[in-house]
Design a protein around this motif. Structure first.
Motif, mmCIF file in Angstrom:
data_model
loop_
_atom_site.group_PDB
_atom_site.id
_atom_site.type_symbol
_atom_site.label_atom_id
_atom_site.label_comp_id
_atom_site.label_asym_id
_atom_site.label_seq_id
_atom_site.Cartn_x
_atom_site.Cartn_y
_atom_site.Cartn_z
ATOM 1 N N SER A 33 9.168 1.620 2.726
ATOM 2 C CA SER A 33 7.983 1.368 3.538
ATOM 3 C C SER A 33 6.826 0.982 2.614
ATOM 4 C CB SER A 33 7.649 2.642 4.329
ATOM 5 O OG SER A 33 6.509 2.416 5.104
ATOM 6 N N SER A 35 6.654 -1.803 0.886
ATOM 7 C CA SER A 35 7.088 -2.580 -0.292
ATOM 8 C C SER A 35 6.746 -4.056 -0.165
ATOM 9 C CB SER A 35 8.592 -2.399 -0.527
ATOM 10 O OG SER A 35 9.328 -2.803 0.612
ATOM 11 N N GLY A 36 6.386 -4.520 1.035
ATOM 12 C CA GLY A 36 5.956 -5.914 1.159
ATOM 13 C C GLY A 36 6.873 -6.780 2.008
ATOM 14 N N LYS A 37 7.746 -6.163 2.787
ATOM 15 C CA LYS A 37 8.690 -6.947 3.609
ATOM 16 C C LYS A 37 7.938 -7.814 4.633
ATOM 17 C CE LYS A 37 10.782 -3.125 4.940
ATOM 18 N NZ LYS A 37 9.943 -2.179 4.181
ATOM 19 N N GLU A 153 11.831 -6.004 12.001
ATOM 20 C CA GLU A 153 12.275 -4.809 12.730
ATOM 21 C C GLU A 153 12.394 -5.070 14.243
ATOM 22 O OE1 GLU A 153 10.956 -0.992 11.315
ATOM 23 O OE2 GLU A 153 9.632 -1.981 9.880
HETATM 24 N N1 LIG Z 1 -3.569 -8.814 3.634
HETATM 25 C C1 LIG Z 1 -3.287 -7.826 2.789
HETATM 26 N N2 LIG Z 1 -4.007 -7.683 1.649
HETATM 27 C C2 LIG Z 1 -3.731 -6.695 0.780
HETATM 28 N N3 LIG Z 1 -2.757 -5.784 0.955
HETATM 29 C C3 LIG Z 1 -2.032 -5.887 2.066
HETATM 30 C C4 LIG Z 1 -2.239 -6.901 3.040
HETATM 31 N N4 LIG Z 1 -1.349 -6.744 4.045
HETATM 32 C C5 LIG Z 1 -0.612 -5.663 3.712
HETATM 33 N N5 LIG Z 1 -1.026 -5.150 2.532
HETATM 34 C C6 LIG Z 1 -0.452 -4.000 1.831
HETATM 35 O O1 LIG Z 1 0.728 -4.462 1.211
HETATM 36 C C7 LIG Z 1 1.722 -3.447 1.220
HETATM 37 C C8 LIG Z 1 2.987 -3.981 1.867
HETATM 38 O O2 LIG Z 1 2.764 -4.113 3.277
HETATM 39 P P1 LIG Z 1 3.913 -4.592 4.243
HETATM 40 O O3 LIG Z 1 3.382 -4.465 5.627
HETATM 41 O O4 LIG Z 1 4.410 -5.924 3.828
HETATM 42 O O5 LIG Z 1 5.042 -3.482 3.958
HETATM 43 P P2 LIG Z 1 6.488 -3.282 4.620
HETATM 44 O O6 LIG Z 1 7.483 -3.322 3.515
HETATM 45 O O7 LIG Z 1 6.671 -4.273 5.714
HETATM 46 O O8 LIG Z 1 6.357 -1.802 5.185
HETATM 47 P P3 LIG Z 1 7.002 -1.051 6.469
HETATM 48 O O9 LIG Z 1 8.474 -0.908 6.173
HETATM 49 O O10 LIG Z 1 6.280 0.249 6.483
HETATM 50 O O11 LIG Z 1 6.728 -1.912 7.677
HETATM 51 C C9 LIG Z 1 1.121 -2.253 1.961
HETATM 52 O O12 LIG Z 1 0.663 -1.330 0.996
HETATM 53 C C10 LIG Z 1 -0.030 -2.872 2.738
HETATM 54 O O13 LIG Z 1 -1.072 -1.948 2.921
#
Ligand SMILES: Nc1ncnc2c1ncn2[C@@H]1O[C@H](COP(=O)(O)OP(=O)(O)OP(=O)(O)O)[C@@H](O)[C@H]1O
Length: 235
Positions: A33, A35-37, A153
């Motif tokens: 969670s 990680s940036g997906k 998801e």
């Molecule tokens: N526009 C943005 N600018 C800076 N940071 C961001 C931005 N959008 C998201 N983030 C941050 O980047 C990181 C990755 O976010 P992301 O939503 O891609 O994660 P994820 O892997 O999809 O997580 P999850 O499995 O919880 O959905 C998080 O720490 C988020 O707060």
């Protein structure tokens, strides 16, 4: 086919990474969670631009396409889709005007395929429940017949029955030639549904792993640990 080459972002830190989404195949994207997906999906959907590197759709840079043509070819399902004002029928009419190719008859069939009543077409889209919105948004996407599906998801808010229906709709699209990228946290779903697995570790994208038996063990590493109960206050 969609490809990413040397793609790089600094907020959040991602890449440089390469990724290939072949036609007719379900590719999975996993990672802890945060990680940036989702950020990676938005880059591939051309909703955000990378600082370095490029995304190419069938050999042409994403930014060389007019935005409507790219949106028509590359369908993106956010983790929590939000609809604007109007009924689904109204929104479908708008998509048709923009040449998105969505037909009401196709949408009715797509709604049924994900377990929704086509009567939903005449409800206010913004008033749909979380699970209804997710499935309605997926139905809207697939009824436009995109060449690429980027799914964040797509079963995250669904019960097992609805999950099974959504999984089979996605499988049908892939068998019909669509290139699918599917974000999931569920190792069992990954083993059932995917042909290849990419996973984010820090900023690096690892994979593609093609041995299904390894999907589960790789993904188990990303599960959030539950702290053990007990100790001084346990009991
Ligand atoms: N526009 C943005 N600018 C800076 N940071 C961001 C931005 N959008 C998201 N983030 C941050 O980047 C990181 C990755 O976010 P992301 O939503 O891609 O994660 P994820 O892997 O999809 O997580 P999850 O499995 O919880 O959905 C998080 O720490 C988020 O707060």
């Amino acid at each position: 086919m969609l490809t990413a080459r040397s793609l790089e972002l600094s907020e959040p830190a991602l890449g440089p990474l390469d990724l290939d989404l072949p036609a007719g195949s379900v590719t999975l994207l996993a990672g802890p969670s945060g990680s940036g997906k989702s950020c990676l999906l938005r880059l591939l959907a051309d909703l955000d631009r990378p600082e370095h590197g490029r995304v190419e759709l069938e050999g042409r840079p994403a930014e060389s396409y007019p935005a409507p043509a790219y949106r028509r070819a590359v369908g993106y399902l956010p983790a929590t889709p939000a609809f604007g004002p109007g009924t689904l029928r109204h929104l479908t009419g708008q998509l048709e005007r923009f040449g998105k190719g969505s037909q009401v008859a196709d949408l009715e069939n797509a709604l049924k395929a994900v377990g929704l009543d086509p009567g939903l077409l005449d409800r206010q889209a913004a008033a749909l429940s979380t699970g209804e919105s997710l499935r309605a948004a997926l139905a809207l996407l697939v009824s436009g017949n995109p060449r690429i599906l980027l799914l964040d998801e797509p079963t995250g808010a669904l019960d097992p029955g609805a999950t099974a229906l959504v999984e089979s709709v996605i499988r049908e699209r892939a068998d019909a030639g669509t290139a699918v990228l599917w974000v999931t946290h569920d190792p069992e779903q990954a083993e059932r549904a995917g042909e290849a697995l990419y996973h984010l570790e820090g900023a690096a994208l690892k994979g593609p792993e093609r041995d299904r038996a390894r999907f589960g063990p790789i993904m188990q590493r990303f599960q959030t640990a539950v702290p053990e109960r007990g100790g001084a206050h346990g009991g």
